[in-house]
Design a protein around this motif. Structure first.
Motif, PDB file in Angstrom:
ATOM      1  N   TRP A  39       0.795  -1.221   0.000  1.00 53.13           N
ATOM      2  CA  TRP A  39       0.000   0.000   0.000  1.00 53.13           C
ATOM      3  C   TRP A  39       0.833   1.279   0.000  1.00 53.13           C
ATOM      4  O   TRP A  39       0.309   2.353   0.008  1.00 53.13           O
ATOM      5  CB  TRP A  39      -0.950   0.018   1.187  1.00 53.13           C
ATOM      6  N   THR A  49      -8.414   4.479   0.989  1.00 51.27           N
ATOM      7  CA  THR A  49      -8.654   3.323   1.839  1.00 51.27           C
ATOM      8  C   THR A  49      -9.504   2.274   1.140  1.00 51.27           C
ATOM      9  O   THR A  49      -9.275   1.078   1.299  1.00 51.27           O
ATOM     10  CB  THR A  49      -9.361   3.764   3.136  1.00 51.27           C
ATOM     11  N   VAL A  50     -10.475   2.710   0.322  1.00 52.12           N
ATOM     12  CA  VAL A  50     -11.329   1.745  -0.371  1.00 52.12           C
ATOM     13  C   VAL A  50     -10.528   0.929  -1.376  1.00 52.12           C
ATOM     14  O   VAL A  50     -10.838  -0.240  -1.612  1.00 52.12           O
ATOM     15  CB  VAL A  50     -12.532   2.417  -1.066  1.00 52.12           C
ATOM     16  N   GLU A  53      -8.889  -1.788   0.596  1.00 51.31           N
ATOM     17  CA  GLU A  53      -9.867  -2.825   0.931  1.00 51.31           C
ATOM     18  C   GLU A  53     -10.161  -3.708  -0.280  1.00 51.31           C
ATOM     19  O   GLU A  53     -10.276  -4.925  -0.160  1.00 51.31           O
ATOM     20  CB  GLU A  53     -11.155  -2.184   1.442  1.00 51.31           C
ATOM     21  N   GLY A  56      -7.414  -6.166  -0.876  1.00 45.89           N
ATOM     22  CA  GLY A  56      -7.548  -7.298   0.040  1.00 45.89           C
ATOM     23  C   GLY A  56      -8.604  -8.289  -0.401  1.00 45.89           C
ATOM     24  O   GLY A  56      -8.406  -9.505  -0.318  1.00 45.89           O
ATOM     25  N   ARG A  92     -16.400   4.755  -2.445  1.00 44.55           N
ATOM     26  CA  ARG A  92     -17.129   4.604  -1.191  1.00 44.55           C
ATOM     27  C   ARG A  92     -18.367   5.476  -1.289  1.00 44.55           C
ATOM     28  O   ARG A  92     -18.291   6.640  -1.676  1.00 44.55           O
ATOM     29  CB  ARG A  92     -16.284   5.023  -0.006  1.00 44.55           C
ATOM     30  N   PHE A 130     -18.384   0.476  -1.875  1.00 45.93           N
ATOM     31  CA  PHE A 130     -18.407   0.098  -0.473  1.00 45.93           C
ATOM     32  C   PHE A 130     -19.469   0.958   0.196  1.00 45.93           C
ATOM     33  O   PHE A 130     -19.328   2.168   0.313  1.00 45.93           O
ATOM     34  CB  PHE A 130     -17.035   0.309   0.182  1.00 45.93           C
TER      35      PHE A 130
END
Length: 190
Positions: A39, A49-50, A53, A56, A92, A130
């Protein structure tokens, strides 16, 4: 004291200037530094951040994941699994979104940027949202709109209910005839 005097720093070590303390290495030993996590980017670059995620999620599904930094492309990630390639745009939701209608309403501009890339049914361009209401919503983008990836694989089951008969349905195949009466499946009139 001369500039080249190393008595203060110890023999065999390079002097450390202020600001280099975290990056200095001992010149007598060439110790490798730990690899940077996936990251981290170049200085001054912020990874949303999205996107982390989504990386992942794709990795947990077995995809090899690459992040795209090209500003002309409307995608954040590329995922490769065997010979299948998927391009993903991740956002998001700031509004309560829980279905395709809400996604198409609030993210119309982002979806319109992706649609020109679609040329064939084998193209896999996805738009991920998200949402605080529904979690991760995954939509596949086609030229004509978006399709929920979850329901595409397993269509939603219809609830059993009573069929409504209209004027057009009475004259169709399997109707009661010209009288307009409707018969139940056991043969009795309704």
């Amino acid at each position: 004291m001369k500039k080249n005097d190393t008595s203060k720093h110890g023999a065999g070590q390079d002097p450390i200037t202020p600001g280099e303390a975290g990056t200095a290495q001992d010149s007598t030993r060439n110790t490798p530094q730990a690899p940077a996590p996936f990251w981290t980017g170049s200085r001054g670059q912020h990874i949303r951040t999205v996107v982390l995620e989504a990386i992942g999620v794709l990795r947990s599904e077995g995809y090899w994941v690459g992040r795209l930094d090209e500003p002309e492309l409307p995608f954040d990630l590329v995922g490769i699994l065997d010979k299948a390639i998927m391009f993903v745009r991740v956002v998001r939701a700031k509004h309560p979104v829980d279905n395709a209608l809400g996604v198409a309403h609030y993210f119309r501009d982002e979806i319109l940027k992706i649609q020109p890339f679609w040329h064939h049914d084998s193209d896999n361009y996805q738009f991920w949202v998200f949402s605080k209401v529904s979690g991760l919503l995954r939509y596949r983008v086609y030229r004509g709109g978006i399709w929920n990836e979850v329901t595409r694989k397993a269509p939603e089951k219809k609830k059993p209910g009573r069929e409504q008969t209209g004027l057009k349905m009475r004259t169709g195949q399997g109707s009661a005839g010209q009288t307009g009466h409707v018969y139940l499946p056991d043969g009795s009139p309704a």
